[in-house]
Design a protein around this motif. Structure first.
Motif, short mmCIF file in Angstrom:
data_model
loop_
_atom_site.label_atom_id
_atom_site.label_comp_id
_atom_site.label_asym_id
_atom_site.label_seq_id
_atom_site.Cartn_x
_atom_site.Cartn_y
_atom_site.Cartn_z
N ALA A 196 -2.88 -8.08 6.01
CA ALA A 196 -3.90 -7.49 6.87
C ALA A 196 -3.72 -5.98 6.89
O ALA A 196 -2.60 -5.48 6.82
CB ALA A 196 -3.76 -8.05 8.28
N PRO A 197 -4.84 -5.23 6.94
CA PRO A 197 -6.23 -5.66 7.09
C PRO A 197 -7.01 -5.69 5.78
O PRO A 197 -8.22 -5.50 5.77
CB PRO A 197 -6.79 -4.58 8.03
CG PRO A 197 -6.05 -3.34 7.61
CD PRO A 197 -4.68 -3.77 7.19
N ASP A 198 -6.30 -5.94 4.67
CA ASP A 198 -6.96 -5.95 3.36
C ASP A 198 -7.00 -7.35 2.74
O ASP A 198 -7.62 -7.56 1.70
CB ASP A 198 -6.23 -5.00 2.40
CG ASP A 198 -6.28 -3.56 2.86
OD1 ASP A 198 -7.22 -3.22 3.60
OD2 ASP A 198 -5.39 -2.78 2.50
N ASP A 199 -6.39 -8.32 3.38
CA ASP A 199 -6.06 -9.61 2.80
C ASP A 199 -7.20 -10.37 2.15
O ASP A 199 -7.14 -10.74 0.97
CB ASP A 199 -5.37 -10.49 3.85
CG ASP A 199 -6.01 -10.39 5.23
OD1 ASP A 199 -7.10 -9.79 5.35
OD2 ASP A 199 -5.43 -10.92 6.19
N SER A 200 -8.26 -10.65 2.87
CA SER A 200 -9.27 -11.57 2.34
C SER A 200 -10.14 -10.96 1.24
O SER A 200 -10.85 -11.69 0.54
CB SER A 200 -10.15 -12.14 3.46
OG SER A 200 -10.61 -11.13 4.32
N HIS A 201 -10.07 -9.65 1.02
CA HIS A 201 -10.70 -9.07 -0.17
C HIS A 201 -10.09 -9.70 -1.41
O HIS A 201 -10.81 -10.14 -2.34
CB HIS A 201 -10.52 -7.56 -0.21
CG HIS A 201 -10.63 -6.96 -1.59
ND1 HIS A 201 -11.82 -6.92 -2.28
CD2 HIS A 201 -9.69 -6.42 -2.42
CE1 HIS A 201 -11.62 -6.36 -3.47
NE2 HIS A 201 -10.34 -6.06 -3.58
N TYR A 202 -8.78 -9.78 -1.46
CA TYR A 202 -8.10 -10.37 -2.61
C TYR A 202 -8.28 -11.88 -2.65
O TYR A 202 -8.46 -12.47 -3.72
CB TYR A 202 -6.61 -10.00 -2.56
CG TYR A 202 -6.38 -8.51 -2.65
CD1 TYR A 202 -6.53 -7.84 -3.86
CD2 TYR A 202 -6.06 -7.77 -1.52
CE1 TYR A 202 -6.35 -6.46 -3.95
CE2 TYR A 202 -5.87 -6.40 -1.59
CZ TYR A 202 -6.02 -5.75 -2.80
OH TYR A 202 -5.85 -4.39 -2.88
N GLU A 203 -8.26 -12.51 -1.49
CA GLU A 203 -8.48 -13.95 -1.41
C GLU A 203 -9.83 -14.34 -2.00
O GLU A 203 -9.95 -15.35 -2.71
CB GLU A 203 -8.41 -14.38 0.06
CG GLU A 203 -8.74 -15.83 0.32
CD GLU A 203 -8.86 -16.15 1.81
OE1 GLU A 203 -9.17 -17.31 2.13
OE2 GLU A 203 -8.65 -15.25 2.64
#
Length: 544
Positions: free
Chosen positions: A289-296
Motif C-alpha cells: 500500500a498504497p500502490d498494491d492493486s495496480h500491480y495486482e
C-alpha cells in the motif's frame, strides 16, 4: 577470401541477433521484452477431480459460514442501513458514504455461501433503498469502485452463472441500473489531463476534487488509485454494451501501463504521480500500500480479457514481479529458519518493514506465474506466502500484525545498518522468531488467507488449508465480541480485556470470510480457470 567474408557476415548477423535479444529481454528502459510466450489457453487451478481428490471439507466450510451468519445477524439487528457495525458497543457508523457498505459488499459472499434469505435482503436493499445520487460526503472512487461497483457487477455474473437463484426475473436490469447510476456519478472523476482519476468526487457538483474537495492542479494519486478500476469498468461495459466505462478506466491506467519513460526497475514505477502530467512526484517503489492493486490488476486484466491489448498488461506484470524478486526481496538472517519478505524503497533507501496488506503479493504471483509457466517466479511467490504465514505463527495470538520488521541478510542494501528492534518486547520477539511487530493491530484483513486461497487452489498442497484453518480459529478467538467480530489492538497479546477497537469494515465479510469459505468448499465453485477476483474478492467472469 569468400569463406572469410562468409564468416564475417555470419559473425555480424550473430552479433546483431545477440544485441537485439539483449535489448528486448534485458533492457531497463521500460520497454516491454519477454523470454516467454503468453499462452492462448492455460489451466490455472489444480486438477483436483482428475487426481481423484475430494477437495471439499464440509465441516470447516460450514464453520466459516456460521461466522458469516452471525456477522450478518448482528449487523441487521444493530446497524441495518449503515456502512458498518461497531461490534463491541453494538453501535453503528458510516465510513463509505452511508450506502450500506456491509450489505452491498457482502452480497457476493452470501451468494457464494448459498445464503438465499440473506441475499434476498441485500438484493432488496440495492434495488429499492439505495440512492447512489446522494452520498454522505465526498466519494472516494477507489473504495467505491472496488466495494460497491465491484459487488454489483459481480452479483450479476454470479446470478447469470446460476451460483444462487435469482430473487427476481428482472434481477439483471435492476442491479445494472444501480451500477450504471453509480458509475455515471463517478464519471467526472476521470476529467483530468491524463485521465487519471481524482482522489475524491463531489456528486452534488459533478466534479472531481482532491482529498479536501478542492480542484487543485497539483493533486497527486498513488498507483492503486489510478490502476484499480479496469476490472470493474471493463465488466460493466461488457454487461451494458456501453464502451465509455472501459474507455475511461483504460485511459486512467494507460499512462502507467504504457509508461514510455525509462524506469530504473522495469515494471516498478515511482509513486505518487501527478494527475496532471502522470509524472512521478515521489520516489517510493513498493508492491505494498498504497500502490498494491495496480500491480495486482496487471495480470488480472489479462486473465479477465485474454485477447487484445491486455497482453501488454501481463508483460508489465512479469517485469514488475521479476524486478521485485531482484530488488525488493529480502531474507531474514536466520541460518536455520530463514523467511522471505518484501522491502520498500524510497529516496535511495530501503525500509525493512512489510505490511499485512502486502501479503496479497504471494498469491498474486502464484496466479500469474502458473498461467505464464514461470517456475522461478512461482517459487518466489511460495516463499512470500510462507513468510506471511510466519508473521501469524510468530505472534502469541497466532494472528498476524499490521506490519513487522526483520534484519535483512543482504549485505549490499542501503542503509548498510538497518534499525533493529527498540523495545524489550520487540527484542524478545526478534530473538525468538526473527521478526518483530511494528504495528501490532489486526484490522480483520484478508490478505494472508487470500494468498492461502491461491496457494491451495493452484498447488493442491494441504499445508495451505491447514494454515487457513489455524488462521480462522485464531482470528475468531481474538476478534469475537457480543455483537460480531472486531479489529484487535495488539496481536502480541493473547485475548484480554480492552484489546478490541470496536470497528469492523465491510471487507471482513466481503473478503476474509469469503476466501476462507472457498478454501474449504468445492474448488469448482468460482474456479480460477473461469473467474477473476477483484481486489475486494468479488469474482468476475472471465471473457474469453
Amino acid at each position: 577470401m569468400i569463406a572469410r567474408r562468409s564468416r564475417v557476415a555470419v559473425a555480424f548477423v550473430l552479433a546483431c541477433a545477440f544485441y537485439l535479444f539483449h535489448k528486448v529481454v534485458f533492457s531497463n528502459s521500460g520497454s516491454i521484452g519477454f523470454d516467454f510466450v503468453i499462452p492462448n489457453d492455460s489451466r490455472i487451478q489444480y486438477p483436483f477431480k482428475e487426481k481423484g481428490i475430494d477437495a471439499r471439507d464440509a465441516k470447516k466450510a460450514e464453520a466459516v459460514k456460521e461466522v458469516m451468519k452471525r456477522t450478518w445477524k448482528f449487523y441487521k439487528e444493530k446497524a441495518w442501513g449503515f456502512d458498518e457495525i461497531k461490534p463491541v458497543s453494538g453501535k453503528h457508523g458510516n465510513s463509505r458514504n452511508g450506502w450500506g457498505a456491509t450489505i452491498i459488499d457482502s452480497m457476493t459472499t452470501a451468494a457464494i455461501m448459498g445464503l438465499t434469505d440473506t441475499f434476498a435482503e441485500q438484493y432488496d436493499w440495492v434495488v429499492n433503498h439505495v440512492d447512489f445520487n446522494k452520498p454522505k460526503g465526498l466519494v472516494d472512487p477507489f473504495e467505491t469502485t472496488i466495494r460497491y461497483l465491484g459487488a454489483l457487477v459481480s452479483t450479476i455474473d454470479l446470478l447469470e452463472a446460476g451460483v444462487i437463484p435469482a430473487p427476481s426475473p428482472s434481477f439483471r436490469q435492476d442491479i445494472l441500473k444501480q451500477a450504471k447510476t453509480l458509475a455515471d456519478n463517478l464519471g467526472p472523476g476521470f476529467d483530468t489531463p491524463t485521465g487519471m482519476i481524482w482522489p475524491r468526487i463531489n456528486f452534488t457538483e459533478g466534479l472531481g476534487t482532491d482529498m479536501h474537495g478542492r480542484r487543485n492542479q497539483h493533486t497527486i494519486v498513488h498507483l492503486a488509485r489510478a490502476g484499480s478500476h479496469w476490472l470493474e469498468y471493463s465488466t460493466l461495459s461488457h454487461l451494458t454494451g456501453n464502451k465509455i466505462y472501459l474507455e475511461n478506466s483504460t485511459k486512467a491506467w494507460d499512462c502507467l501501463v504504457f509508461n514510455k519513460r525509462g524506469v530504473p526497475w522495469p515494471g516498478i514505477l515511482e509513486s505518487p504521480r501527478s494527475i496532471s502530467t502522470g509524472l512521478p512526484i515521489g520516489t517510493t517503489r513498493t508492491l505494498g500500500a498504497p500502490d498494491d492493486s495496480h500491480y495486482e490488476y496487471l495480470i488480472k486484466a489479462h486473465l479477465l480479457v485474454p485477447n487484445g491489448p491486455t497482453k501488454h498488461h501481463a508483460k508489465r506484470w512479469h517485469q514488475a514481479m521479476t524486478s521485485a524478486r531482484k530488488y525488493l526481496s529480502s531474507t531474514t538472517k536466520s541460518d536455520t529458519d530463514p523467511h522471505t519478505f518484501l522491502l520498500s524503497y524510497s529516496k535511495r533507501t530501503y525500509e525493512n518493514n512489510m505490511g499485512h496488506l502486502t501479503c496479497f503479493v504471494g498469491g498474486n504471483i502464484l496466479l500469474g506465474a502458473k498461467y505464464l509457466s514461470q517456475q522461478s517466479l512461482f517459487s518466489f511467490g511460495e516463499a512470500l506466502i510462507e513468510g506471511c504465514h510466519h508473521s501469524y505463527a510468530s505472534m502469541p495470538s497466532k494472528v498476524g500484525p499490521e506490519s513487522w520488521s526483520w534484519m535483512p541478510r543482504e549485505s549490499h542494501l542501503r542503509p548498510p545498518h538497518f534499525p533493529g528492534p527498540i523495545t524489550l518486547p520487540q527484542k524478545k520477539m526478534y530473538e525468538e522468531t526473527g521478526i518483530w511487530s511494528t504495528a501490532p493491530n489486526y484490522n480483520l484483513r484478508p490478505e494472508v488467507v487470500e494468498s492461502y486461497f491461491y496457494g491451495w487452489r493452484i498447488t493442491g498442497e494441504e499445508k495451505y488449508r491447514r494454515w487457513a484453518w489455524e488462521a480462522f480459529e485464531a482470528i475468531v478467538k481474538a476478534t469475537e465480541t457480543e455483537w460480531g467480530y472486531s479489529e484487535v489492538d495488539d496481536v502480541t497479546e493473547v485475548r484480554k480485556e480492552g484489546n478490541l477497537r470496536d470497528a469492523s469494515e465491510s471487507f471482513w465479510s466481503a473478503e476474509t470470510l469469503k476466501y476462507l469459505y472457498l478454501i474449504f468448499e468445492d474448488p469448482e465453485l468460482c474456479s480460477l480457470d473461469k473467474w477473476v477476483f477483484n481486489t475486494e474478492a468479488h469474482p468476475l467472469k472471465r471473457r474469453f
